[in-house]
Design an enzyme around this catalytic site. Sequence first.
Site, PDB file in Angstrom:
ATOM      1  N   GLY A 198       0.834  -1.196   0.000  1.00 18.38           N
ATOM      2  CA  GLY A 198       0.000   0.000   0.000  1.00 18.38           C
ATOM      3  C   GLY A 198       0.864   1.238   0.000  1.00 18.38           C
ATOM      4  O   GLY A 198       2.086   1.162   0.156  1.00 18.38           O
ATOM      5  N   LYS A 199       0.267   2.359  -0.198  1.00 15.94           N
ATOM      6  CA  LYS A 199       0.977   3.633  -0.084  1.00 15.94           C
ATOM      7  C   LYS A 199      -0.064   4.729   0.040  1.00 15.94           C
ATOM      8  O   LYS A 199      -1.180   4.607  -0.488  1.00 15.94           O
ATOM      9  CB  LYS A 199       1.842   3.887  -1.333  1.00 15.94           C
ATOM     10  CG  LYS A 199       2.994   4.827  -1.071  1.00 15.94           C
ATOM     11  CD  LYS A 199       4.154   4.085  -0.436  1.00 15.94           C
ATOM     12  CE  LYS A 199       5.325   4.980  -0.161  1.00 15.94           C
ATOM     13  NZ  LYS A 199       6.499   4.201   0.295  1.00 15.94           N
TER      14      LYS A 199
END
Length: 416
Positions: free
Chosen positions: A105-106
């Site tokens: 994720g980011k």
Amino acid sequence: MAEHGHIFAAMLQEFDLAARILKLEPGIWRILTHPKRQIIVSCPVQMDNGEIEVFTGYRVQYNITLGPAKGGIRFHPDVSLDEVTALAAWMTWKCAVAHIPFGGGKGGIVCDPTRMSKRELEALTRRYVAEIIDAIGPEKDVPAPDVNTNEQVMAWIMDTYSMHVGHTSTAVVTGKPIELGGSLGRREATGRGVMIVTREAARHLGLNITGARVAVQGFGNVGSVSAALLGEIGAKIVAVTDWKGGVYNEKGLDVATLLEYARAKKTVDEFPGGTALSNEDLWGLDVDVLIPAALENQITMDNAPAIKARIVTEGANGPTTPDAHKHLHERGVFVIPDILANSGGVTVSYFEWVQDRYGYFWEEDEVNTRLEKKMIEAFDDVLQTSLKYTVDLRTAAYIVAISRVGTVTRMRGMYA
Ligand code: NAD
């Protein structure tokens, strides 16, 4: 999905190369090249002057097949959905190479934190967390620090999430202060991992690490710890540069004194223990190991032909352009790719999450011993894959990652 931009396209180029070699079936190929979830939120904040500003925030969960999404949150004016999506994909591959049970994720917020007060930053962080609250959590998505975010921002995230769920939930973020459930050894973890894979590469190549000459670009968290720990195992740190300039000493720099100097002066420039060195001149030095640990796109076709090092360890994310990487590989330079070389950080983030969930905290030695084991395993997996398929280590790292995520995707099957 939103239109691809050039950063995501660059990720896809690396992915496709490995997927072709693996003869990945089209269905899995399609799944792994699409982000699972892209969240865009508007975060209104009352600024110190009384005005209300609205900031755009993103959180992308690229793939959550192996476990909760894992990845940092950055605060920067140039944050875009394209960049956040590509970074989330890279986190997916990094976690898979590190063999930890996380997806990728980011997150990011389009803002200029250098022009905001601490109160404004806290308000923005808390509002962003409130906007994405249903998507994050210890079982769902576990953010961490990235560009312009730090322990304090993680503490605010942890507190906001905890207030919403009604109890203290430390495992919702990593990179927290030790007092709030952070892990010993996390600060040094990325540099320690860089040291371990460099040492393993030297062993594989028959290069004696004792006395090996090392040059490092960047003397922040990753660069300084890498230099200090490589020095501890006998390597000679001959050159270090940062944003302002650099220093060279063919007899070896005194890294401990350099660290004190850099802490006081905020740069290594004009350090009295050597001669001045520019960032441009760093690349062509007669060294055995080169460690880019500053920014992306530093090794390009402008400087790659001058590189004499036998090993390039990518402490930074994306420091080598694709054409420069190809050039180095063809010349026999052993490039340890970012998704392997700097995975020590996310590996100890995983240890932090494990300790938080256990509510039982390890001694620093235990963290370091476990990190050592994970890094050596990851290095060996990638090295053996590169030998098996006769490919460079970056492609091999992708092959390892795609195989792992692909296998679990196949086993879990299609839910329809
Ligand atoms: P940092 O901010 O602590 O240090 C960055 C260093 O780079 C500083 O010494 C700075 O002076 C130098 N620098 C900045 N601009 C430069 C320029 N134009 N030329 C030369 N040097 C320059 O950052 P960090 O945490 O050490 O991260 C460095 C890299 O490693 C980034 O690419 C980051 O994404 C990556 N990384 C960091 C971690 C981590 O745990 N900190 C984990 C994985 C990857």
